[in-house]
Design an enzyme around this catalytic site. Structure first.
Site, PDB file in Angstrom:
ATOM      1  N   ASP A 174      -8.007  -5.097  -0.088  1.00 43.44           N
ATOM      2  CA  ASP A 174      -8.486  -5.864  -1.240  1.00 43.44           C
ATOM      3  C   ASP A 174      -8.192  -7.349  -1.123  1.00 43.44           C
ATOM      4  OD1 ASP A 174      -9.647  -3.845  -2.770  1.00 43.44           O
ATOM      5  OD2 ASP A 174      -7.662  -3.094  -3.257  1.00 43.44           O
ATOM      6  N   HIS A 188       0.862  -1.186   0.000  1.00 42.87           N
ATOM      7  CA  HIS A 188       0.000   0.000   0.000  1.00 42.87           C
ATOM      8  C   HIS A 188       0.893   1.229   0.000  1.00 42.87           C
ATOM      9  CE1 HIS A 188      -3.223   2.762   1.077  1.00 42.87           C
ATOM     10  NE2 HIS A 188      -4.048   1.808   0.714  1.00 42.87           N
TER      11      HIS A 188
HETATM   12  N1  ACO Z   1       4.056  -7.768  -4.664  1.00 46.67           N
HETATM   13  C1  ACO Z   1       5.415  -7.885  -4.713  1.00 46.67           C
HETATM   14  N2  ACO Z   1       6.269  -6.864  -4.535  1.00 46.67           N
HETATM   15  C2  ACO Z   1       5.714  -5.656  -4.320  1.00 46.67           C
HETATM   16  C3  ACO Z   1       4.317  -5.455  -4.244  1.00 46.67           C
HETATM   17  C4  ACO Z   1       3.487  -6.563  -4.418  1.00 46.67           C
HETATM   18  N3  ACO Z   1       2.165  -6.443  -4.347  1.00 46.67           N
HETATM   19  N4  ACO Z   1       4.068  -4.145  -3.997  1.00 46.67           N
HETATM   20  C5  ACO Z   1       5.248  -3.546  -3.918  1.00 46.67           C
HETATM   21  N5  ACO Z   1       6.252  -4.453  -4.118  1.00 46.67           N
HETATM   22  C6  ACO Z   1       7.684  -4.199  -4.073  1.00 46.67           C
HETATM   23  C7  ACO Z   1       8.124  -3.361  -5.269  1.00 46.67           C
HETATM   24  O1  ACO Z   1       8.494  -4.201  -6.353  1.00 46.67           O
HETATM   25  C8  ACO Z   1       9.281  -2.606  -4.687  1.00 46.67           C
HETATM   26  O2  ACO Z   1      10.354  -3.512  -4.600  1.00 46.67           O
HETATM   27  P1  ACO Z   1      11.874  -2.998  -4.869  1.00 46.67           P
HETATM   28  O3  ACO Z   1      12.148  -2.028  -3.753  1.00 46.67           O
HETATM   29  O4  ACO Z   1      12.695  -4.239  -4.814  1.00 46.67           O
HETATM   30  O5  ACO Z   1      11.854  -2.337  -6.222  1.00 46.67           O
HETATM   31  C9  ACO Z   1       8.860  -2.321  -3.246  1.00 46.67           C
HETATM   32  O6  ACO Z   1       7.930  -3.376  -2.926  1.00 46.67           O
HETATM   33  C10 ACO Z   1       8.182  -0.973  -3.071  1.00 46.67           C
HETATM   34  O7  ACO Z   1       7.014  -0.923  -3.894  1.00 46.67           O
HETATM   35  P2  ACO Z   1       6.440   0.353  -4.630  1.00 46.67           P
HETATM   36  O8  ACO Z   1       6.041  -0.032  -6.022  1.00 46.67           O
HETATM   37  O9  ACO Z   1       7.371   1.510  -4.447  1.00 46.67           O
HETATM   38  O10 ACO Z   1       5.125   0.658  -3.803  1.00 46.67           O
HETATM   39  P3  ACO Z   1       4.054   1.742  -4.200  1.00 46.67           P
HETATM   40  O11 ACO Z   1       3.718   2.470  -2.951  1.00 46.67           O
HETATM   41  O12 ACO Z   1       4.441   2.556  -5.377  1.00 46.67           O
HETATM   42  O13 ACO Z   1       2.811   0.862  -4.693  1.00 46.67           O
HETATM   43  C11 ACO Z   1       0.884  -0.455  -4.671  1.00 46.67           C
HETATM   44  C12 ACO Z   1       1.728   0.551  -3.905  1.00 46.67           C
HETATM   45  C13 ACO Z   1       0.480   0.110  -6.051  1.00 46.67           C
HETATM   46  C14 ACO Z   1      -0.401  -0.700  -3.858  1.00 46.67           C
HETATM   47  C15 ACO Z   1       1.699  -1.763  -4.843  1.00 46.67           C
HETATM   48  O14 ACO Z   1       2.067  -2.278  -3.582  1.00 46.67           O
HETATM   49  C16 ACO Z   1       0.933  -2.800  -5.642  1.00 46.67           C
HETATM   50  O15 ACO Z   1       0.974  -2.799  -6.871  1.00 46.67           O
HETATM   51  N6  ACO Z   1       0.216  -3.742  -4.946  1.00 46.67           N
HETATM   52  C17 ACO Z   1      -0.579  -4.736  -5.633  1.00 46.67           C
HETATM   53  C18 ACO Z   1      -1.884  -4.142  -6.128  1.00 46.67           C
HETATM   54  C19 ACO Z   1      -2.859  -3.872  -5.003  1.00 46.67           C
HETATM   55  O16 ACO Z   1      -3.076  -4.714  -4.127  1.00 46.67           O
HETATM   56  N7  ACO Z   1      -3.491  -2.681  -5.056  1.00 46.67           N
HETATM   57  C20 ACO Z   1      -4.508  -2.288  -4.067  1.00 46.67           C
HETATM   58  C21 ACO Z   1      -4.038  -1.140  -3.254  1.00 46.67           C
HETATM   59  S1  ACO Z   1      -5.198  -0.780  -1.992  1.00 46.67           S
HETATM   60  C22 ACO Z   1      -6.419   0.090  -2.750  1.00 46.67           C
HETATM   61  O17 ACO Z   1      -6.301   0.668  -3.778  1.00 46.67           O
HETATM   62  C23 ACO Z   1      -7.708   0.025  -2.055  1.00 46.67           C
END
Ligand code: ACO
Length: 430
Positions: free
Chosen positions: A364, A307
């Site tokens: 979610d 998140h």
């Molecule tokens: N699975 C695996 N790795 C992940 C995930 C994930 N779901 N989310 C983040 N990471 C990793 C990234 O690859 C990154 O790794 P790195 O440092 O090695 O490059 C690190 O964790 C940081 O992630 P960011 O992309 O910087 O996190 P950001 O805050 O930009 O994204 C988001 C948040 C979009 C929610 C992301 O975690 C994601 O895509 N999750 C899956 C989709 C999801 O569940 N969305 C619902 C959000 S809640 C809502 O909208 C109600």
């Protein structure tokens, strides 16, 4: 602490005021920066930008705190219900008995669609995505209430109470009718004797001579799902609603834009993606372990994890995890998807990859499992999120519309394209 910060750019030192929120959140007020220095701030994705002052929702992602108008989400989940929370987010206070009855009555009285609007559903191809239908229908709804959707701010505010009730009520009817149309089934008209969630489930699932009566556990789980989604401060869809509203657009058009923003898989579409992921894992006979390895190798994303704001735990996910267990126990069914989900959630708490990146199940992750158990079809999941989020969108529209100092939202950019060049006729181009 001083009440200003200074920024040195070359020889120029610029004093910028500080703003402190009611929960001791600190911000540097950069509103005069460009005028005084020629510089703008660059914050792609807005992770460090406060776009407004708001009284609706407080989130502390580090501590896993979520409060609507000061009330902790855990208390509201235990003691309140979706309509009361809708009132709270929109009007800022819990209603007394008269106000609660009045609001409920208004919402319940607004369930039906104009018959000519029912015909709109026939205009969509049979395989239309219900989010596309929902957005189009919500915007069209404004055409049936021109007094409430005038784009004259003063007038739209005068009609606000009715417009809010119309939207909270009819978003359900539209959602259920789009499902019935897609399935080739006749519409079920609302039964206003039923509660908010029960009436929606009736409109979705009743068959001629076989009314669908939701069990108290199912109605409660749906009510909880909606309540937990009611608002979440400046997320992608809510910011979109505020952006559209800032141009003076009416409430109907603004929330329709929120539906479009919510549709994407990184936002509201994630609950659907969670079930697809769990089914994919289930199909291969994996208990989740191989999938987790692929995530750690960077080849897969764990949907429903992570998140932008919560970096400790998502309090909504904790509440829904317990609700999912209760719902499954009441239905007496076991779903191997829940076992896989439990395994993935457990891994997130114990494996370094997830701990280091602060990746926890988000709302979610469990909401998809609950919706599936209730019988909501997969492509309706994000629609369910939209029904839940409607009060939040409405509340933010109201907050913005009532701000006399509000300005149109218009960010700047850093242009990185070509410098000026001369136009050449086509035959002279390389
Ligand atoms: N699975 C695996 N790795 C992940 C995930 C994930 N779901 N989310 C983040 N990471 C990793 C990234 O690859 C990154 O790794 P790195 O440092 O090695 O490059 C690190 O964790 C940081 O992630 P960011 O992309 O910087 O996190 P950001 O805050 O930009 O994204 C988001 C948040 C979009 C929610 C992301 O975690 C994601 O895509 N999750 C899956 C989709 C999801 O569940 N969305 C619902 C959000 S809640 C809502 O909208 C109600």
């Amino acid at each position: 602490m001083d009440n200003s910060a200074s920024l040195r750019i070359g020889d120029n030192e610029i004093e910028l005021p500080l703003i402190v929120g009611s929960e001791d959140e600190h911000a540097v007020d950069t509103r005069t920066l460009r005028a005084r220095s020629g510089f703008v701030t660059f914050d792609e994705g807005y992770g460090n930008t406060g776009s407004c002052l708001s009284k609706i929702t407080f989130v502390d992602g580090e501590k896993g705190i979520l409060r609507y108008c000061g009330y902790p989400i855990e208390q509201l989940a235990e003691k309140s219900n979706f309509l009361e929370v809708a009132f709270l987010t929109i009007y800022g206070e819990l209603p007394d008995q008269d106000k609660a009855d009045n609001f409920r009555e208004k919402v319940l009285r607004s369930t039906n669609l104009h018959v000519s609007m029912e015909r709109h559903f026939e205009g969509f191809p049979g395989n239309s995505h219900p989010m596309a239908v929902l957005s189009a229908m919500l915007n069209s709804l404004g055409c049936y209430y021109p007094d409430m959707a005038s784009n004259n701010r003063q007038q739209d505010l005068e009609h606000f109470d009715n417009a809010a009730a119309v939207l909270i009520s009819k978003v359900r009817t539209i959602a259920a009718m789009s499902y019935r149309t897609k399935m080739g089934l006749p519409f079920n008209y609302p039964d206003n004797e039923l509660g908010y969630s029960g009436n929606f489930l009736h409109m979705m699932f009743s068959q001629p001579h076989h009314p669908y009566i939701a069990s108290p556990e199912v109605a409660h789980a749906l009510n909880l799902f909606l309540l937990l989604h009611a608002d979440h401060e400046q997320n992608c869809s809510t910011s979109t609603v505020r952006m559209v509203a800032s141009g003076g657009a009416n409430l109907f058009a603004s929330v329709a834009s929120g539906v479009c923003a919510l549709w994407g898989p990184l936002h509201g579409g994630a609950n659907m993606a969670v079930i697809k992921m769990l089914e994919e894992i289930q199909k291969t006979g994996d208990d989740g372990s191989k999938f987790l390895d692929e995530v750690k190798d960077g080849n897969k994303k764990l949907m429903g994890f992570g998140h932008r704001v919560y970096k400790n735990f998502d309090p909504r996910a904790n509440i829904l995890a317990q609700a999912a267990e209760r719902l499954f126990a009441s239905l007496g069914s076991q779903d191997s998807l829940l076992d896989i989900a439990r395994h993935l959630a457990d891994a997130a708490l114990h494996q370094d990859y997830f701990i280091e990146r602060k990746l926890y199940p988000n709302v979610d992750f469990y909401s998809g499992i609950i919706l599936k158990a209730i019988g909501i079809p997969l492509d309706m999941f994000t629609v369910m999120f939209a029904i839940g989020r409607m009060p939040g969108w409405i509340a933010h529209w109201k907050e913005l519309a009532e701000n006399p100092k509000g300005r149109i939202h218009r960010p700047r950019q850093i242009y990185m394209g070509a410098n000026q060049r001369d136009y050449l006729p086509i035959e002279e181009r390389d």
